[in-house]
Scaffold this motif. Structure first.
Motif, PDB file in Angstrom:
ATOM      1  N   GLN A 102      -1.380  -2.358 -12.125  1.00  0.00           N
ATOM      2  CA  GLN A 102      -2.130  -2.368 -10.872  1.00  0.00           C
ATOM      3  C   GLN A 102      -3.294  -1.386 -10.942  1.00  0.00           C
ATOM      4  O   GLN A 102      -4.401  -1.657 -10.481  1.00  0.00           O
ATOM      5  CB  GLN A 102      -1.215  -2.018  -9.698  1.00  0.00           C
ATOM      6  N   PHE A 109      -8.950  -0.705  -3.177  1.00  0.00           N
ATOM      7  CA  PHE A 109      -8.419  -1.944  -3.762  1.00  0.00           C
ATOM      8  C   PHE A 109      -6.897  -1.878  -3.831  1.00  0.00           C
ATOM      9  O   PHE A 109      -6.200  -2.800  -3.409  1.00  0.00           O
ATOM     10  CB  PHE A 109      -9.008  -2.155  -5.157  1.00  0.00           C
ATOM     11  N   PHE A 158      -5.246  -2.004  -0.203  1.00  0.00           N
ATOM     12  CA  PHE A 158      -5.190  -3.288   0.499  1.00  0.00           C
ATOM     13  C   PHE A 158      -4.473  -4.363  -0.318  1.00  0.00           C
ATOM     14  O   PHE A 158      -3.943  -5.306   0.240  1.00  0.00           O
ATOM     15  CB  PHE A 158      -6.595  -3.759   0.865  1.00  0.00           C
ATOM     16  N   SER A 159      -4.472  -4.217  -1.657  1.00  0.00           N
ATOM     17  CA  SER A 159      -3.835  -5.230  -2.484  1.00  0.00           C
ATOM     18  C   SER A 159      -2.328  -5.050  -2.536  1.00  0.00           C
ATOM     19  O   SER A 159      -1.572  -5.998  -2.444  1.00  0.00           O
ATOM     20  CB  SER A 159      -4.391  -5.182  -3.899  1.00  0.00           C
ATOM     21  N   TYR A 160      -1.908  -3.822  -2.765  1.00  0.00           N
ATOM     22  CA  TYR A 160      -0.481  -3.553  -2.961  1.00  0.00           C
ATOM     23  C   TYR A 160      -0.029  -2.444  -2.023  1.00  0.00           C
ATOM     24  O   TYR A 160       0.312  -1.344  -2.458  1.00  0.00           O
ATOM     25  CB  TYR A 160      -0.219  -3.169  -4.422  1.00  0.00           C
ATOM     26  N   HIS A 190       2.983  -0.130  -2.553  1.00  0.00           N
ATOM     27  CA  HIS A 190       2.943   0.894  -3.602  1.00  0.00           C
ATOM     28  C   HIS A 190       2.047   2.068  -3.241  1.00  0.00           C
ATOM     29  O   HIS A 190       1.922   3.018  -4.005  1.00  0.00           O
ATOM     30  CB  HIS A 190       2.452   0.290  -4.917  1.00  0.00           C
TER      31      HIS A 190
END
Lengths: 207, 382
Positions: free
Chosen positions: B150, B183, B186-188, B191
């Motif tokens: 990631q 990034f 908002f993506s993961y 985590h």
């Protein structure tokens, strides 16, 4: 079909794409492409509306008084959109729910108005129909690319089929990307498509 | 040193124009100036401002980051030690953190520099050094348990779409390190926030121990167990290297003494955050609103952002008056987001990114205002 007529269909795919070159219809391209299915349905709807509106307006073009031409165009487009909306509700109700207001908003889609003003008002019906189909398909191809990429990376599926789960990607630590579902990433993806298109076709680059 | 210089001089013709490996010219140039100050001088134009080139300025920033980095490594081990009652010594705690931190740094540099070198080579310009700082900052502002793939994705996103599309180092309008973090955020989201990511469970795995940050505690419960001194020293859970205000202040002193970073921005960010904190104190009512205003400096990434991110010379405002406005608004928005928006416990990242977007507008208004004022003065005299 003459070469001029076939270029009416093919030009919107590359050199004159409504989304990546004319930068029209961005709003709906961001809103409905989180999944492939609504994107395809939307693309077909817009193509039908642009093509038929272009044809009808082109047939009427010599009788429309110039001062009220916008309102006449809007009436024609609205009638077509209402028809499309009814058809969607009758046959693909769930997708129609997903698309919600964006079907109605085809009326205000810049591509539709743009083609009517720029092409149908001054060209013959057959040319106008081809131009409408071409522009609709040019819009469609971008929507399909966006819908495919966003559904694959955002939800891990293609056309509702959970491909990532079937491949066992989640077991090795893969995760869906939440950002791709959001509208900002759709805008960035459109930007990437424009970037790729302009670096391969130098004639599109501004001086 | 002498031997290295001789070696470089010897292989230089191979990479120069017409040489066998001339297509790798940018890469070679990058490594050469990495080792030695270039002896070329800018001969025309009016942009010569300083004796040190940007490579040396960037090394100063890296030195300023070192206290926070070293403390962060120790703190990673220290937090695991406390959470597991492992009874480790100081050096083992540091070693644990070092082992956890190293892969993050390596991935960040390998992916980021790989992309930078590729773009430099394709576009035939020299390799810019800006990424050396961003590449170190990115692993310092993510949770220790961030999966490496990631992180690699975020770095690639930040370098390509945050920087290279705009023309590379110096042309970007957003801070690349914060683009990478945004990034990831908002993506993961699972985590990057919550209470299951801040403390590593073991040296090699990716498991985490439940433990919340003081900032998360305030957002969820309205109170935190951590004392002000703990938060100042940094012995609390948080992103890897942003917890210690003390270590960050040492870095700030280095940056200010060498004149690399703008004191106006640092001061105004702190003032803006304090003002907003005091305003919330005056409103009062909920525990978060009543929290002493200086707690905002001690919790989360406020100080790290103020010292190392807001002051990024490329993305900050350039005019002196603009720097004050820019900094004040960063501080105000950061505290506003923290307290008012429960969806984003940490407002510093979004606040700096927002003001990055507005920095050119602020500068434009300041310059336009200046021209208008002087014009008026001229008319009165004439």
């Amino acid at each position: 079909m003459s070469s001029k007529n076939s270029s009416l269909i093919t030009n919107p795919f590359s050199k004159n794409n409504p989304i990546t070159v004319q930068i029209l219809g961005i709003c709906s391209a961001l809103a409905v492409t989180a999944q492939l299915k609504p994107a395809v349905v939307m693309a077909i709807s817009v193509t039908v509306v642009v093509a038929l509106a272009n044809l009808i307006i082109s047939l009427m073009r010599n009788t429309i008084p110039p001062r009220i031409r916008i309102i006449v165009q809007l009436v024609v487009v609205s009638a077509l959109v209402v028809l499309v909306n009814q058809v969607l509700m009758a046959f693909v109700y769930d997708v129609s729910k997903q698309l919600s207001v964006y079907v109605g908003l085809i009326i205000t889609n810049c591509i539709v108005m743009g083609r009517l003003e720029a092409f149908a008002m001054t060209n013959k019906p057959w040319d106008s129909l081809l131009d409408g189909i071409g522009n609709g398909l040019g819009y469609a191809i971008i929507l399909v690319i966006l819908g495919f990429v966003r559904e694959l990376f955002g939800s891990g599926s293609i056309w509702g089929y959970p491909i990532c789960e079937k491949l066992g990607l989640y077991n090795i630590g893969y995760e869906n990307n939440g950002l791709v579902i959001l509208a900002p990433m759709a805008l960035i993806l459109v930007g990437i498509i424009i970037w790729i298109q302009r670096s391969s076709d130098k004639t599109l680059q501004e001086k | 040193m002498k031997a290295l210089r001789n070696f470089i001089d010897k292989i230089k013709p191979t990479f120069s124009e017409g040489g066998k490996l001339s297509w790798l010219g940018s890469t070679f140039e990058g490594f050469e100036t990495f080792a030695f100050s270039p002896n070329t001088v800018t001969r025309k134009g009016s942009h010569v401002r300083d004796a040190v080139d940007s490579k040396r300025a960037i090394f100063t920033v890296i030195i300023a980051l070192l206290p926070a980095l070293l403390f962060g490594m120790w703190n990673i081990g220290h937090q695991t030690n406390i959470a597991t009652n492992a009874d480790w010594g100081f050096w083992y705690e540091f070693w644990f953190g070092f082992v956890r931190m190293l892969p993050l740094i390596v991935v960040s540099y390998v992916v980021g520099l790989g992309i930078e070198f590729t773009f430099a080579q394709i576009r035939h310009h020299e390799v810019y050094e800006g990424y050396l700082v961003s590449g170190l900052i990115i692993p310092m502002i993510v949770p220790v348990t961030t999966p490496l793939w990631q992180l690699a994705l975020a770095v690639a996103f930040a370098v390509i779409l945050g920087k290279e599309v705009f023309g590379g180092t110096g042309m970007n309008f957003l801070n690349p390190a914060l683009v990478a973090r945004a990034f990831l955020f908002f993506s993961y989201p699972t985590h990057m926030s919550g209470d299951k990511v801040w403390i590593a469970a073991d040296m090699w795995g990716t498991d985490a121990i439940t433990g919340s940050t003081p900032l998360g505690d305030m957002a969820v419960n309205g109170s935190t167990q951590a004392s002000a001194l703990d938060m100042f020293l940094g012995t609390i859970a948080g992103s890897t290297c942003e917890t210690s205000v003390l270590a960050i202040l040492i870095g700030a002193v280095i940056l200010l003494c060498t004149g690399i970073a703008s004191w106006r921005i640092m001061l105004s960010v702190v003032l803006g955050g304090g003002l907003m904190g005091l305003l919330f104190n005056a409103i009062g009512g909920t525990p978060y609103l009543d929290m002493p205003f200086y707690y905002h400096y001690l919790m989360g990434g406020f100080m790290f952002g103020a010292v190392f991110m807001a002051t990024d010379p490329v993305t900050a405002a350039q005019t002196n008056c603009g720097k004050w406005i820019y900094g004040l608004l960063i501080g105000i928005f950061a505290v506003l987001l923290r307290v008012v928006n429960p969806a984003y416990p940490e407002g510093m990242m979004l606040s700096i990114l927002l003001l990055n977007c507005f920095a050119p507008l602020i500068d434009h208004c300041v310059v336009a205002g200046n021209i208008k004022r002087r014009k008026k003065r001229m008319e009165v005299k004439a």
